[in-house]
Design an enzyme around this catalytic site. Structure first.
Site, PDB file in Angstrom:
ATOM      1  N   SER B 128       0.817  -1.212   0.000  1.00 36.50           N
ATOM      2  CA  SER B 128       0.000   0.000   0.000  1.00 36.50           C
ATOM      3  C   SER B 128       0.855   1.268   0.000  1.00 36.50           C
ATOM      4  O   SER B 128       1.959   1.299   0.543  1.00 36.50           O
ATOM      5  CB  SER B 128      -0.896   0.023   1.236  1.00 36.50           C
ATOM      6  OG  SER B 128      -1.589  -1.189   1.355  1.00 36.50           O
ATOM      7  N   GLU B 129       0.306   2.304  -0.608  1.00 35.82           N
ATOM      8  CA  GLU B 129       0.967   3.608  -0.635  1.00 35.82           C
ATOM      9  C   GLU B 129      -0.049   4.675  -0.241  1.00 35.82           C
ATOM     10  O   GLU B 129      -1.254   4.421  -0.262  1.00 35.82           O
ATOM     11  CB  GLU B 129       1.514   3.879  -2.047  1.00 35.82           C
ATOM     12  CG  GLU B 129       2.589   2.873  -2.436  1.00 35.82           C
ATOM     13  CD  GLU B 129       3.256   3.195  -3.771  1.00 35.82           C
ATOM     14  OE1 GLU B 129       2.883   4.215  -4.402  1.00 35.82           O
ATOM     15  OE2 GLU B 129       4.140   2.427  -4.155  1.00 35.82           O
ATOM     16  N   PRO B 130       0.436   5.885   0.056  1.00 36.91           N
ATOM     17  CA  PRO B 130      -0.476   6.936   0.524  1.00 36.91           C
ATOM     18  C   PRO B 130      -1.656   7.134  -0.432  1.00 36.91           C
ATOM     19  O   PRO B 130      -2.769   7.386   0.011  1.00 36.91           O
ATOM     20  CB  PRO B 130       0.412   8.179   0.562  1.00 36.91           C
ATOM     21  CG  PRO B 130       1.800   7.671   0.717  1.00 36.91           C
ATOM     22  CD  PRO B 130       1.844   6.317   0.083  1.00 36.91           C
ATOM     23  N   ASN B 131      -1.406   6.989  -1.725  1.00 34.19           N
ATOM     24  CA  ASN B 131      -2.500   7.184  -2.673  1.00 34.19           C
ATOM     25  C   ASN B 131      -2.800   5.941  -3.489  1.00 34.19           C
ATOM     26  O   ASN B 131      -3.366   6.025  -4.575  1.00 34.19           O
ATOM     27  CB  ASN B 131      -2.178   8.349  -3.609  1.00 34.19           C
ATOM     28  CG  ASN B 131      -2.152   9.653  -2.836  1.00 34.19           C
ATOM     29  OD1 ASN B 131      -3.097   9.953  -2.096  1.00 34.19           O
ATOM     30  ND2 ASN B 131      -1.068  10.396  -2.951  1.00 34.19           N
ATOM     31  N   TRP B 160       1.212   2.322   6.026  1.00 37.27           N
ATOM     32  CA  TRP B 160       0.520   1.349   6.910  1.00 37.27           C
ATOM     33  C   TRP B 160       1.215  -0.012   6.917  1.00 37.27           C
ATOM     34  O   TRP B 160       0.566  -1.051   6.803  1.00 37.27           O
ATOM     35  CB  TRP B 160      -0.939   1.122   6.466  1.00 37.27           C
ATOM     36  CG  TRP B 160      -1.744   2.352   6.323  1.00 37.27           C
ATOM     37  CD1 TRP B 160      -2.139   3.187   7.310  1.00 37.27           C
ATOM     38  CD2 TRP B 160      -2.281   2.895   5.110  1.00 37.27           C
ATOM     39  NE1 TRP B 160      -2.882   4.209   6.792  1.00 37.27           N
ATOM     40  CE2 TRP B 160      -2.991   4.052   5.448  1.00 37.27           C
ATOM     41  CE3 TRP B 160      -2.222   2.500   3.772  1.00 37.27           C
ATOM     42  CZ2 TRP B 160      -3.635   4.834   4.500  1.00 37.27           C
ATOM     43  CZ3 TRP B 160      -2.873   3.266   2.821  1.00 37.27           C
ATOM     44  CH2 TRP B 160      -3.570   4.422   3.192  1.00 37.27           C
ATOM     45  N   GLU B 243      -3.610 -14.479   2.237  1.00 37.94           N
ATOM     46  CA  GLU B 243      -3.742 -13.416   3.241  1.00 37.94           C
ATOM     47  C   GLU B 243      -5.218 -13.255   3.634  1.00 37.94           C
ATOM     48  O   GLU B 243      -5.556 -13.116   4.807  1.00 37.94           O
ATOM     49  CB  GLU B 243      -3.205 -12.088   2.713  1.00 37.94           C
ATOM     50  CG  GLU B 243      -3.454 -10.942   3.702  1.00 37.94           C
ATOM     51  CD  GLU B 243      -2.938  -9.582   3.244  1.00 37.94           C
ATOM     52  OE1 GLU B 243      -2.348  -9.494   2.152  1.00 37.94           O
ATOM     53  OE2 GLU B 243      -3.125  -8.602   4.000  1.00 37.94           O
ATOM     54  N   GLY B 334     -23.178  -4.799  28.317  1.00 41.02           N
ATOM     55  CA  GLY B 334     -23.490  -3.436  28.723  1.00 41.02           C
ATOM     56  C   GLY B 334     -22.239  -2.642  29.057  1.00 41.02           C
ATOM     57  O   GLY B 334     -21.240  -2.707  28.350  1.00 41.02           O
ATOM     58  N   THR B 360     -10.409  -3.839   1.248  1.00 43.85           N
ATOM     59  CA  THR B 360     -11.613  -3.337   1.921  1.00 43.85           C
ATOM     60  C   THR B 360     -12.816  -4.176   1.480  1.00 43.85           C
ATOM     61  O   THR B 360     -12.779  -4.853   0.447  1.00 43.85           O
ATOM     62  CB  THR B 360     -11.879  -1.866   1.537  1.00 43.85           C
ATOM     63  OG1 THR B 360     -12.021  -1.793   0.113  1.00 43.85           O
ATOM     64  CG2 THR B 360     -10.735  -0.966   1.972  1.00 43.85           C
TER      65      THR B 360
HETATM   66  C1  LIG Z   1      -3.479  -1.736  10.786  1.00 45.82           C
HETATM   67  C2  LIG Z   1      -3.174  -1.794   9.316  1.00 45.82           C
HETATM   68  C3  LIG Z   1      -2.156  -2.627   8.854  1.00 45.82           C
HETATM   69  C4  LIG Z   1      -1.833  -2.677   7.493  1.00 45.82           C
HETATM   70  N1  LIG Z   1      -0.763  -3.452   7.086  1.00 45.82           N
HETATM   71  C5  LIG Z   1      -0.354  -3.392   5.786  1.00 45.82           C
HETATM   72  C6  LIG Z   1       0.849  -4.069   5.365  1.00 45.82           C
HETATM   73  O1  LIG Z   1       1.513  -4.741   6.150  1.00 45.82           O
HETATM   74  N2  LIG Z   1       1.237  -3.952   4.073  1.00 45.82           N
HETATM   75  C7  LIG Z   1       0.529  -3.220   3.161  1.00 45.82           C
HETATM   76  O2  LIG Z   1       0.930  -3.164   2.012  1.00 45.82           O
HETATM   77  N3  LIG Z   1      -0.606  -2.565   3.532  1.00 45.82           N
HETATM   78  C8  LIG Z   1      -1.064  -2.613   4.817  1.00 45.82           C
HETATM   79  N4  LIG Z   1      -2.202  -1.926   5.199  1.00 45.82           N
HETATM   80  C9  LIG Z   1      -2.906  -1.115   4.212  1.00 45.82           C
HETATM   81  C10 LIG Z   1      -4.232  -1.684   3.768  1.00 45.82           C
HETATM   82  O3  LIG Z   1      -4.052  -2.799   2.937  1.00 45.82           O
HETATM   83  C11 LIG Z   1      -5.013  -0.543   3.081  1.00 45.82           C
HETATM   84  O4  LIG Z   1      -5.368   0.357   4.094  1.00 45.82           O
HETATM   85  C12 LIG Z   1      -6.221  -1.051   2.349  1.00 45.82           C
HETATM   86  O5  LIG Z   1      -5.866  -1.784   1.218  1.00 45.82           O
HETATM   87  C13 LIG Z   1      -7.163   0.113   1.936  1.00 45.82           C
HETATM   88  O6  LIG Z   1      -6.469   1.084   1.241  1.00 45.82           O
HETATM   89  P1  LIG Z   1      -6.605   2.653   1.651  1.00 45.82           P
HETATM   90  O7  LIG Z   1      -6.367   2.728   3.089  1.00 45.82           O
HETATM   91  O8  LIG Z   1      -5.742   3.418   0.755  1.00 45.82           O
HETATM   92  O9  LIG Z   1      -8.113   3.012   1.380  1.00 45.82           O
HETATM   93  P2  LIG Z   1      -8.757   3.498   0.033  1.00 45.82           P
HETATM   94  O10 LIG Z   1      -8.355   2.596  -1.058  1.00 45.82           O
HETATM   95  O11 LIG Z   1      -8.474   4.946  -0.137  1.00 45.82           O
HETATM   96  O12 LIG Z   1     -10.262   3.290   0.352  1.00 45.82           O
HETATM   97  C14 LIG Z   1     -11.113   4.235   1.028  1.00 45.82           C
HETATM   98  C15 LIG Z   1     -12.551   3.842   0.793  1.00 45.82           C
HETATM   99  O13 LIG Z   1     -12.865   3.910  -0.596  1.00 45.82           O
HETATM  100  C16 LIG Z   1     -13.329   2.660  -1.072  1.00 45.82           C
HETATM  101  N5  LIG Z   1     -12.823   2.410  -2.436  1.00 45.82           N
HETATM  102  C17 LIG Z   1     -11.595   2.712  -2.929  1.00 45.82           C
HETATM  103  N6  LIG Z   1     -11.509   2.339  -4.221  1.00 45.82           N
HETATM  104  C18 LIG Z   1     -12.674   1.763  -4.537  1.00 45.82           C
HETATM  105  C19 LIG Z   1     -13.197   1.164  -5.725  1.00 45.82           C
HETATM  106  N7  LIG Z   1     -12.457   1.084  -6.841  1.00 45.82           N
HETATM  107  N8  LIG Z   1     -14.456   0.697  -5.705  1.00 45.82           N
HETATM  108  C20 LIG Z   1     -15.203   0.798  -4.583  1.00 45.82           C
HETATM  109  N9  LIG Z   1     -14.776   1.354  -3.444  1.00 45.82           N
HETATM  110  C21 LIG Z   1     -13.529   1.828  -3.411  1.00 45.82           C
HETATM  111  C22 LIG Z   1     -12.738   1.651  -0.090  1.00 45.82           C
HETATM  112  O14 LIG Z   1     -13.467   0.456  -0.088  1.00 45.82           O
HETATM  113  C23 LIG Z   1     -12.837   2.404   1.202  1.00 45.82           C
HETATM  114  O15 LIG Z   1     -14.145   2.313   1.708  1.00 45.82           O
HETATM  115  C24 LIG Z   1      -2.573  -1.894   6.552  1.00 45.82           C
HETATM  116  C25 LIG Z   1      -3.621  -1.095   7.015  1.00 45.82           C
HETATM  117  C26 LIG Z   1      -3.913  -1.025   8.370  1.00 45.82           C
HETATM  118  C27 LIG Z   1      -5.019  -0.110   8.817  1.00 45.82           C
END
Ligand SMILES: Cc1cc2nc3c(=O)[nH]c(=O)nc-3n(C[C@H](O)[C@H](O)[C@H](O)COP(=O)(O)OP(=O)(O)OC[C@H]3O[C@@H](n4cnc5c(N)ncnc54)[C@H](O)[C@@H]3O)c2cc1C
Lengths: 272, 381
Positions: B128-131, B160, B243, B334, B360
């Site tokens: 995963s990346e910020p965007n 993350w 996974e 409760g 997600t």
């Molecule tokens: C505690 C924790 C541990 C993690 N560990 C790892 C790790 O070890 N390695 C790693 O690589 N990542 C890790 N992650 C990252 C995780 O996989 C991502 O947070 C996840 O894939 C969601 O991406 P995002 O946070 O960018 O959300 P976004 O992709 O921005 O999603 C935000 C919302 O938009 C919805 N959405 C986005 N795109 C679509 C679409 N095309 N269609 C419908 N709905 C959409 C999503 O379902 C969600 O509701 C971790 C995250 C957490 C919170």
């Protein structure tokens, strides 16, 4: 060192809540659908045997259990921890593994037979007691039957080059050190809680343990083979008369001060 | 009822039964007593159990159980007490170890595997990346080939990352990092720098999550590039399947614990007839999820790809099931349920992660609708 024999018992797991069915009388403690595992003191005995084996190359650790079919699982646990082979003396499914049916006398009699049949046993390591019936008799009875040197409640065990065992025991007045001289008979030692911390069997060792030999023999055949009398071995010497759940704790009383507490205790004759 | 067929479903072989027994007693004795001290980032996956390298080949220090059922059993049992610890275990044993075991060559396995199997090195996986979360293939991190040094230069930011830091100060030991090598994708292996760790998460607080920043990190092509340079999308998709199954197993562990807590609480208060619905529905949903989980796990071959529909499906169902069951547990208990020492509020917070991490819910909807559409008018079996 040659052989270490470790008798192990399958009991209700220490973390289980014991359920008693009052309609079953003396058989009230429920064993069905209850998690069973190796008696914790037996685990300590297995661990000690493995450590002694690690220090004395060539020693063989033999785990033995008397009881129903599932005792094989208990033996497999010992093998996964590091024992070399197992002997399972299998009882009929309706025989209870606890004090009701299999009492220390029966187990000790069988173990004596196995020690003599196995030959070359230098040490029998047992738990100091089993947590289901808390008798603490099997080890001492076995030592008596074998006329062998014994030490109970071991907190440390060292083997001397001359085949002796030096055992530390924790008593109320301090630590006592006892030497069991080599006598041509196996030493019988029962293990206390502080002797060691048993290892967890690792997953690779659990898988390897399946290839280690376990000899299963019915209690009846074993008794015959050892030239014993079945009734003499199996008929319990003692009868359990009653089993009941501990009564629920009564609600306490709140006292306002230490003086009041002392007063109440004196009133009840609990302190002078 | 004859419970035999369920026992066989959940523990198909003696090895599975022994594994469950072993992890359960480890969890009772070692994991549970520390599970409540989860406010601070801590790290305690280190054990002599032989489960860190569960699916890795034994000649490289692993346990040699390349088996989704074994994976599910361990995750279910650990999550019963401590889902956060289990999440860190997952990142290490599935995202790093299993991915390497399936995709790396023998030379790489010999180099990296023993340390991560015996626990002397702990790491994870950076996707995963910020965007680029759900839209993971939109990643920006890139690896550029440098022919003079026969290696790749990696730049980018990963977000993350579980086990990204273990101590809150240094980075974890070893990470698989996905990065772009061009218009298509490459997969790369390395270790690197840490910038920031989150402590104030909703749940999973005992599992460290960090952002990792790579600046001109050099990766020797021979040892640090896993699989084909442009072929890592397949590695990613294949590993996402196991996974998701493992995350579903965590959900089942959370649900079982929540049920145990609810039942124990209610049995001390026989008057609470109004909670019968909570308990009975939770049990039925838990059993449905658990049966789905083990039915899928028992048939999943970790070396294959193309089991996405049910890997998505089981996680989609179980994650929400676990959250709902934990939610009902709080409701049944409760005020006690809402407060920390009763465990279920922590399970509820931890369960929420399962609707986000590893995909997600919405990404499962998208994938599954697509896969079901491919049936092309054929009816379900
Ligand atoms: C505690 C924790 C541990 C993690 N560990 C790892 C790790 O070890 N390695 C790693 O690589 N990542 C890790 N992650 C990252 C995780 O996989 C991502 O947070 C996840 O894939 C969601 O991406 P995002 O946070 O960018 O959300 P976004 O992709 O921005 O999603 C935000 C919302 O938009 C919805 N959405 C986005 N795109 C679509 C679409 N095309 N269609 C419908 N709905 C959409 C999503 O379902 C969600 O509701 C971790 C995250 C957490 C919170």
């Amino acid at each position: 060192m040659r052989k270490i024999l470790v008798p192990i018992k399958r009991v209700i797991d220490y973390a289980q809540k014991i359920r008693v069915d009052p309609s079953k009388g003396a058989q009230g403690v429920q064993l069905k659908n209850v998690k069973m595992s190796m008696n914790p003191f037996c685990e300590i005995a297995v661990e000690e045997a493995i450590q002694l084996k690690e220090q004395n190359k060539g020693a063989e650790v033999v785990a033995i259990s008397v009881g129903p079919k599932q005792c094989t699982e208990t033996i497999r646990t010992a093998l996964a921890m590091g024992a070399d082979r197992g002997i399972h003396i299998e009882t009929k499914p309706d025989v209870r593994g606890d004090y009701i049916d299999l009492q220390p006398w029966a187990i000790a009699t069988l173990l004596k037979g196995v020690v003599e049949k196995e030959d070359a046993v230098d040490l029998v390591l047992l738990g100091k007691q089993s947590i289901d019936s808390d008798c603490g008799q099997t080890g001492p009875l076995l030592a008596g039957l074998l006329n062998a040197p014994q030490a109970t409640f071991a907190a440390n065990i060292e083997r001397g080059d001359d085949g002796s065992f030096t055992v530390e025991r924790e008593t109320d007045t301090g630590t006592e050190t006892i030497k069991l001289n080599a006598s041509g008979k196996p030493a019988v030692i029962t293990c206390d809680l502080r002797l060691n911390t048993p290892r967890y069997p690792t997953m690779p060792n659990i898988m390897k343990a399946k290839k280690k030999p376990v000899e299963t023999i019915s209690l009846e055949d074993m008794v015959k083979e050892l030239g014993l009398d079945l009734d003499e071995v199996l008929t319990p010497k003692n009868e359990v008369v009653e089993v009941y759940e501990p009564p629920p704790r009564k609600e306490g009383e709140t006292v306002g001060s230490i003086d009041e507490l002392l007063g109440k205790l004196k009133e009840k004759g609990l302190v002078a | 009822m004859n419970t035999n067929s369920l026992t066989k479903l959940f523990n198909p072989t003696d090895d599975h039964a022994a594994l469950r027994e072993m992890v359960r007693s480890f969890t009772e004795r070692e994991v549970e007593p520390q599970a409540l001290d989860t406010i601070e980032v801590k790290h305690s996956i280190n054990d002599g159990l032989g489960i860190l390298g569960l699916t890795a080949p034994d000649e490289f220090g692993g346990t040699g159980l390349p088996d989704a059922t074994a994976v599910s059993i361990v995750h279910e049992e650990l999550s019963y007490s401590d889902p956060a610890l289990c999440l860190s275990y997952l990142a290490h044993s599935i995202l790093l170890v299993n991915n390497l075991a399936v995709n790396a060559n023998d030379e790489q396995l010999a180099l990296f595997m023993p340390g991560i199997c015996d626990g002397s090195k702990i790491g994870g996986m950076c996707m995963s990346e910020p965007n680029a979360g759900t839209d993971v293939l939109g990643m920006k991190s890139n690896a550029v080939y440098d022919s003079a040094r026969d290696g790749f230069i990696l730049n980018g930011t990963k977000m993350w990352i579980t086990n990204g830091t273990l101590t809150g100060k240094e980075t974890g030991d070893l990470f698989l990092v996905y990065a772009r090598t061009g218009p298509r994708r490459g997969q790369i292996l390395l270790s690197l720098w840490w910038r920031k760790a989150w402590r104030d998460k909703l749940g999973m607080r005992a599992s460290p999550t960090a952002e990792l920043v790579f600046e001109n990190v050099f990766l020797p092509a021979k040892t640090h590039v896993v699989g084909d340079v442009n072929g890592a999308t397949l590695c990613m998709m294949r590993n996402l399947e196991i996974e998701r199954v493992a995350l579903a197993a965590m959900a089942v562990g959370i649900a079982r614990r929540s049920l145990d807590e609810m039942i124990a609480y209610a049995s001390n208060r026989p008057a609470l007839a109004r909670i019968q619905k909570h308990i009975s529905e939770s049990y039925a949903e838990y059993m449905a999820g658990k049966c789905y989980l083990y039915a899928i796990a028992n048939g999943l071959d970790l070396s294959t790809y193309g089991n996405g529909l049910d890997a998505d499906g089981v996680k989609l169902y179980c994650a929400t099931m676990a959250k709902n069951v934990a939610d009902r547990a709080i409701q049944v208990m409760g005020g006690y349920g809402y407060c920390g020492e009763y465990t279920v509020e922590r399970l509820w917070r931890d369960a929420k992660l399962l609707e986000i991490g590893g995909g997600t819910n919405e990404s499962h909807h998208k994938n599954m609708a697509r896969d079901l559409h491919k049936l092309d008018g054929n009816k379900l079996e």
